[in-house]
Design a protein around this motif. Structure first.
Motif, mmCIF file in Angstrom:
data_model
loop_
_atom_site.group_PDB
_atom_site.id
_atom_site.type_symbol
_atom_site.label_atom_id
_atom_site.label_comp_id
_atom_site.label_asym_id
_atom_site.label_seq_id
_atom_site.Cartn_x
_atom_site.Cartn_y
_atom_site.Cartn_z
ATOM 1 N N VAL B 25 0.841 -1.197 0.000
ATOM 2 C CA VAL B 25 0.000 0.000 0.000
ATOM 3 C C VAL B 25 0.875 1.245 0.000
ATOM 4 C CG1 VAL B 25 -1.683 1.286 1.351
ATOM 5 C CG2 VAL B 25 -1.903 -1.190 1.118
ATOM 6 N N CYS B 26 1.925 1.216 0.794
ATOM 7 C CA CYS B 26 2.808 2.379 0.890
ATOM 8 C C CYS B 26 3.475 2.669 -0.448
ATOM 9 C CB CYS B 26 3.855 2.116 1.968
ATOM 10 S SG CYS B 26 4.937 3.483 2.237
ATOM 11 N N ARG B 27 3.945 1.624 -1.119
ATOM 12 C CA ARG B 27 4.601 1.842 -2.415
ATOM 13 C C ARG B 27 3.624 2.405 -3.425
ATOM 14 N NH1 ARG B 27 7.153 -3.339 -4.880
ATOM 15 N NH2 ARG B 27 4.986 -3.943 -4.879
ATOM 16 N N CYS B 28 2.381 1.898 -3.390
ATOM 17 C CA CYS B 28 1.367 2.403 -4.324
ATOM 18 C C CYS B 28 1.163 3.897 -4.131
ATOM 19 C CB CYS B 28 0.069 1.640 -4.102
ATOM 20 S SG CYS B 28 -1.236 2.096 -5.205
ATOM 21 N N LEU B 29 1.083 4.330 -2.863
ATOM 22 C CA LEU B 29 0.858 5.757 -2.596
ATOM 23 C C LEU B 29 2.076 6.596 -2.962
ATOM 24 C CD1 LEU B 29 -1.011 5.587 0.823
ATOM 25 C CD2 LEU B 29 -1.976 5.962 -1.442
ATOM 26 N N LEU B 30 3.276 6.083 -2.682
ATOM 27 C CA LEU B 30 4.481 6.863 -2.979
ATOM 28 C C LEU B 30 4.666 7.038 -4.477
ATOM 29 C CD1 LEU B 30 7.025 5.465 -0.375
ATOM 30 C CD2 LEU B 30 6.184 7.796 -0.522
ATOM 31 N N ARG B 31 4.296 6.027 -5.237
ATOM 32 C CA ARG B 31 4.529 6.104 -6.684
ATOM 33 C C ARG B 31 3.464 6.915 -7.396
ATOM 34 N NH1 ARG B 31 6.854 0.348 -8.869
ATOM 35 N NH2 ARG B 31 8.890 0.527 -7.878
ATOM 36 N N HIS B 32 2.225 6.843 -6.932
ATOM 37 C CA HIS B 32 1.139 7.455 -7.679
ATOM 38 C C HIS B 32 0.557 8.670 -6.999
ATOM 39 C CE1 HIS B 32 1.151 3.159 -8.986
ATOM 40 N NE2 HIS B 32 1.207 3.754 -10.142
ATOM 41 N N ILE B 40 -6.869 2.436 -4.571
ATOM 42 C CA ILE B 40 -5.798 1.599 -4.033
ATOM 43 C C ILE B 40 -6.179 0.130 -4.151
ATOM 44 C CG2 ILE B 40 -4.423 1.084 -1.995
ATOM 45 C CD1 ILE B 40 -5.024 3.922 -1.016
ATOM 46 N N VAL B 41 -7.426 -0.176 -3.784
ATOM 47 C CA VAL B 41 -7.897 -1.565 -3.867
ATOM 48 C C VAL B 41 -7.800 -2.065 -5.303
ATOM 49 C CG1 VAL B 41 -9.941 -3.020 -3.643
ATOM 50 C CG2 VAL B 41 -9.380 -1.376 -1.853
ATOM 51 N N ARG B 42 -8.204 -1.208 -6.246
ATOM 52 C CA ARG B 42 -8.203 -1.618 -7.645
ATOM 53 C C ARG B 42 -6.782 -1.879 -8.138
ATOM 54 N NH1 ARG B 42 -7.613 0.280 -12.680
ATOM 55 N NH2 ARG B 42 -6.809 2.274 -11.946
ATOM 56 N N ARG B 43 -5.861 -0.999 -7.778
ATOM 57 C CA ARG B 43 -4.496 -1.144 -8.295
ATOM 58 C C ARG B 43 -3.794 -2.357 -7.718
ATOM 59 N NH1 ARG B 43 -2.053 3.495 -10.705
ATOM 60 N NH2 ARG B 43 -3.480 5.266 -10.780
ATOM 61 N N LEU B 44 -3.997 -2.604 -6.429
ATOM 62 C CA LEU B 44 -3.240 -3.664 -5.776
ATOM 63 C C LEU B 44 -3.946 -5.007 -5.818
ATOM 64 C CD1 LEU B 44 -1.886 -1.793 -2.637
ATOM 65 C CD2 LEU B 44 -0.716 -2.305 -4.765
ATOM 66 N N GLU B 45 -5.246 -4.999 -6.173
ATOM 67 C CA GLU B 45 -6.020 -6.241 -6.207
ATOM 68 C C GLU B 45 -5.987 -6.949 -4.860
ATOM 69 O OE1 GLU B 45 -4.602 -8.565 -9.409
ATOM 70 O OE2 GLU B 45 -5.142 -7.087 -10.935
ATOM 71 N N LEU B 46 -6.095 -6.156 -3.793
ATOM 72 C CA LEU B 46 -6.231 -6.722 -2.459
ATOM 73 C C LEU B 46 -7.671 -6.542 -2.005
ATOM 74 C CD1 LEU B 46 -3.023 -5.256 -0.803
ATOM 75 C CD2 LEU B 46 -3.355 -7.593 -1.573
ATOM 76 N N PRO B 48 -10.659 -5.063 0.307
ATOM 77 C CA PRO B 48 -10.796 -3.761 0.988
ATOM 78 C C PRO B 48 -10.390 -3.840 2.454
ATOM 79 C CG PRO B 48 -12.709 -4.193 -0.380
ATOM 80 C CD PRO B 48 -11.896 -5.448 -0.379
ATOM 81 N N GLY B 49 -10.666 -4.958 3.104
ATOM 82 C CA GLY B 49 -10.284 -5.077 4.502
ATOM 83 C C GLY B 49 -8.786 -4.989 4.704
ATOM 84 N N GLN B 50 -8.051 -5.651 3.830
ATOM 85 C CA GLN B 50 -6.593 -5.617 3.956
ATOM 86 C C GLN B 50 -6.063 -4.204 3.753
ATOM 87 O OE1 GLN B 50 -5.859 -8.654 0.998
ATOM 88 N NE2 GLN B 50 -4.948 -10.001 2.532
ATOM 89 N N VAL B 51 -6.606 -3.517 2.745
ATOM 90 C CA VAL B 51 -6.129 -2.153 2.484
ATOM 91 C C VAL B 51 -6.501 -1.234 3.641
ATOM 92 C CG1 VAL B 51 -6.329 -0.192 0.933
ATOM 93 C CG2 VAL B 51 -6.202 -2.493 0.007
ATOM 94 N N LYS B 52 -7.716 -1.422 4.170
ATOM 95 C CA LYS B 52 -8.120 -0.579 5.301
ATOM 96 C C LYS B 52 -7.188 -0.769 6.489
ATOM 97 C CE LYS B 52 -13.090 0.034 4.585
ATOM 98 N NZ LYS B 52 -14.430 -0.247 5.144
#
Lengths: 206, 506
Positions: B25-32, B40-46, B48-52
């Motif tokens: 999640v952190c890398r997704c936010l830093l890059r985009h 975030i859920v869509r990009r990482l395919e995790l 929603p609970g895990q991302v939350k």
């Protein structure tokens, strides 16, 4: 070498030209002794030793805390993928963690609403929280020792005189006594293995 | 904004501390950049609970700040999550922050450790944690004692109240009237990035940020109380509504979250760095004055200067060897030689601008690298270009450095090839024909590239430490040797971090 020389000599006899001198061998000389510079970067002041211990303590806390989230891997798949190694035993002690929600004040005043909505806890519970994981780890290690002794007993009834078990037991005891941040930090100045790494460091960031 | 290896370093830190899920999640936010939850859920395919959960962990540890931004044209808003790169990298400096408290307010060290370990805590949680850590048989500290130690941290600005969970912020609107007023000097000098704007929007006012937890006195007339408690007691006398005061205190204790104030710790390390850096160059006999100046510094007004009253300096000098024999004239003269000038606001104080020391230190670091990597001639040429700031002709370089023409050409080519300097061709027209000149200048991005190299080195050191930790986990006969190597690598990382802070935070 010698045969090649003879071949050429025969082929060009008319020209009076050929190799008739053997190669001269110079006696081998060792590389001269060099006095290596003193390793200053490996010598830590008291303040720096405290920094190292503090760093290790912090990182150990986070790795065993409720904030460290594990990926959910089904157990069956995990068993199929790879054979469990001996060293995996130690990692099992981290499998049980406190619930993340117990340590967070999950209210809209502190976190975004959409993250708090799904939370089951509306009010803080009076449950007593454990703020230090190390005592928990020690408890688990005690159980591991007991389990190991139990297995040891079983194996001994089946196979008498098995030396490997005793060796493993020794290793376990040796490992358990190793605490990264409790043990005194000692720098071995005579260790030659440092030289290469130290030089690499010195080259870039003095 | 953040260099590539800076992102990798930050992701490695989060991965080490919080595991693979949170680091994704952190890398997704830093890059985009800032993203809403669904994105975030869509990009990482995790799930929603895990991302939350990952976002909760990151917010708890001050690595992510959420904010509300307008969605499209309507009045609807959506919550975005922004990774704060600086706070992530600060995590490898927590042991240094702790050592500052150990030296300044040692009785509050355990409290700060709890805040650094857990990110954000209420005072009630801190008390609970402190009590649970007391060994059996020892005396449990009183709640009031813990409160007193905690308020010392707040008073000194080492600890602050947490910012708003999701303030409203429109990235398209450039006006930041409130922020501009607070940080007028910065706004004029530097264009604030979106990250800084979001952080400023979320921050509380200084008065609110550092308001202490009020004391509750059962017996206001108790003569044994400390002066601070007496003042609180006196205030309570005038407050006819006892219930209100008690309610405020309860709320402050159990609902308000506190966290470490990274700005304060960074400034303390900056002062220490500047003091240590300049010390080797001082004349004999001026060390005590230099040290006394830094020790006597008051609460800072900005992040670039140190102000110390002359009385404080003399008081500190009295405790040092040879300090009592120094006269006021001597001290004043030495301070002015050290670039400490009388403060315009307070004639009895001296002020030192740290910017010059920082700038000189940065140049020293880069020039040192150039010298080691390319040799003395390259160092000479590079330093000339840095000082000139503008374009310099080849002939001028040759004349100024008194180097051989071929050496100059070869060296300039090397530096240009590795992106340290830029070149430009100028055509000069004359009557009979055209002549070509080459001019050289320092590349604008060489500082950013240097920072990326520093992050790269820190990343490599972290990976080596982790590799040795893995070996130790495997178990081996050379445990002692491996542990020594690990400690030396951690020490190298600690020292290297000083350089990283010099370029990123000071």
């Amino acid at each position: 070498m010698a045969s090649r020389g003879r071949g050429r000599g025969r082929g060009r006899r008319g020209g009076g030209y050929g190799f008739d001198h053997p190669a001269k061998h110079t006696p081998h000389e060792d590389f001269p002794d060099i006095t290596l510079p003193e390793m200053t970067c490996a010598r830590a002041t008291m303040e720096e030793k405290a920094l190292i211990q503090s760093t290790l303590k912090f990182e150990d806390f986070w790795k065993t805390s409720c904030y460290h989230l594990e990926e959910d891997v089904p157990k069956k798949k995990n068993d199929d993928k790879e054979i469990e190694r001996y060293s995996d035993r130690k990692r099992k002690t981290h499998s049980k963690r406190e619930a993340l929600a117990s340590y967070l004040i999950l209210t809209p005043a502190n976190f975004p609403v959409e993250l708090v909505q799904g939370s089951k806890r509306g009010q803080p519970s009076s449950k007593k929280l454990r703020w230090d994981r190390s005592s928990d780890d020690q408890a688990f290690e005690v159980f591991e020792k007991l389990e190991e002794k139990h297995k040891d007993g079983d194996k001994k009834t089946e196979k008498d005189g098995d030396d490997e078990d005793e060796h493993e037991e020794e290793e376990v005891e040796e490992e358990n006594s190793d605490d990264d941040y409790n043990q005194n930090i000692e720098f071995d100045d005579d260790d030659d293995d440092w030289n290469q790494e130290e030089e690499a460091h010195e080259d870039y960031y003095d | 904004m953040v260099s590539q290896h800076g992102i990798l370093l930050a992701v490695a830190i989060i991965s080490d501390h919080f595991g693979p899920l949170v680091s994704k999640v952190c890398r997704c936010l830093l890059r985009h950049g800032a993203l809403p939850l669904q994105e975030i859920v869509r990009r990482l395919e995790l799930s929603p609970g895990q991302v939350k959960n990952s976002l909760l962990v990151l917010i708890q540890h001050n690595c992510v700040q959420a904010f509300n931004a307008p969605r499209g044209n309507g009045d609807k808003t959506v919550t975005h999550y922004l990774a704060i790169f600086d706070n992530i990298v600060h995590r490898q400096r927590f042991s240094k922050f702790l050592s500052i408290i150990r030296a300044d307010i040692p009785e509050s060290e355990a409290l700060l450790e709890g805040l650094l370990q857990n990110g954000r805590l209420t005072f009630g949680q801190l008390v609970e944690r402190t009590i649970s850590k007391v060994p059996e048989g020892s005396i449990t500290p009183a709640r009031e004692e813990i409160r007193m130690n905690f308020n010392k941290l707040v008073f000194a600005h080492y600890v602050e109240r947490c910012p708003k969970p999701e303030p409203f912020f429109d990235p398209l609107v450039d006006e930041q009237s409130t922020s501009s007023r607070k940080r007028a000097p910065k706004t004029v000098e530097i264009a604030l990035s979106i990250d800084k704007k979001v952080v400023n929007t979320a921050a509380l006012s200084d008065a609110e940020r550092f308001s202490e937890i009020p004391y509750i006195m059962e017996d206001a007339s108790n003569a044994n109380d400390s002066p601070r408690s007496s003042i609180s007691g006196a205030k309570r006398k005038h407050n006819a509504l006892e219930g209100d005061a008690e309610l405020d205190s309860t709320i402050a204790e159990n609902e308000v979250l506190w966290r470490a104030n990274f700005e304060k710790f960074t400034f303390c390390l900056k002062k220490k760095f500047c003091a240590d850096r300049k010390k080797p160059k001082l004349k004999v006999g001026t060390h005590p004055i230099w040290e006394a100046f830094f020790e006597a510094s008051l609460m800072e007004r900005d992040n670039n200067s140190v102000t110390s009253p002359i009385n404080g300096i003399m008081e500190r000098l009295g405790q040092k060897e040879g300090g009592t024999s120094m006269t006021l004239d001597h001290i004043t003269r030495v301070l002015e030689e050290l670039n400490c000038s009388p403060s315009s606001e307070d004639p009895d104080s001296f002020i030192l601008d740290l910017s010059r020391i920082v700038e000189a230190s940065r140049n020293e670091e880069i020039e040192s690298l150039v010298r080691k990597k390319y040799g003395q001639e390259a160092f000479t040429i590079f330093r000339l270009l840095v000082r000139e700031r503008g374009p310099v002709e080849t002939d001028k370089i040759i004349d100024t450095t008194i180097l051989d023409k071929q050496i100059v050409h070869g060296t300039l080519y090397k530096l240009w090839k590795d992106d340290y300097i830029d070149t430009e061709r100028i055509l000069s027209g004359t009557g009979t024909g055209n002549t070509q000149y080459f001019v050289w200048r320092v590349k604008n991005t060489f500082r950013e590239q240097f920072i990326d190299n520093l992050c790269h080195a820190a990343l490599n050191l972290r990976q080596m430490v982790n590799y040795i930790a893995e070996l130790l986990l495997e178990g081996s006969k050379d445990d002692t040797k491996l542990r020594n190597r690990k400690n030396i690598l951690i020490l190298a990382l600690t020292r290297h971090d000083d350089s990283l802070m010099l370029f990123q935070d000071f």
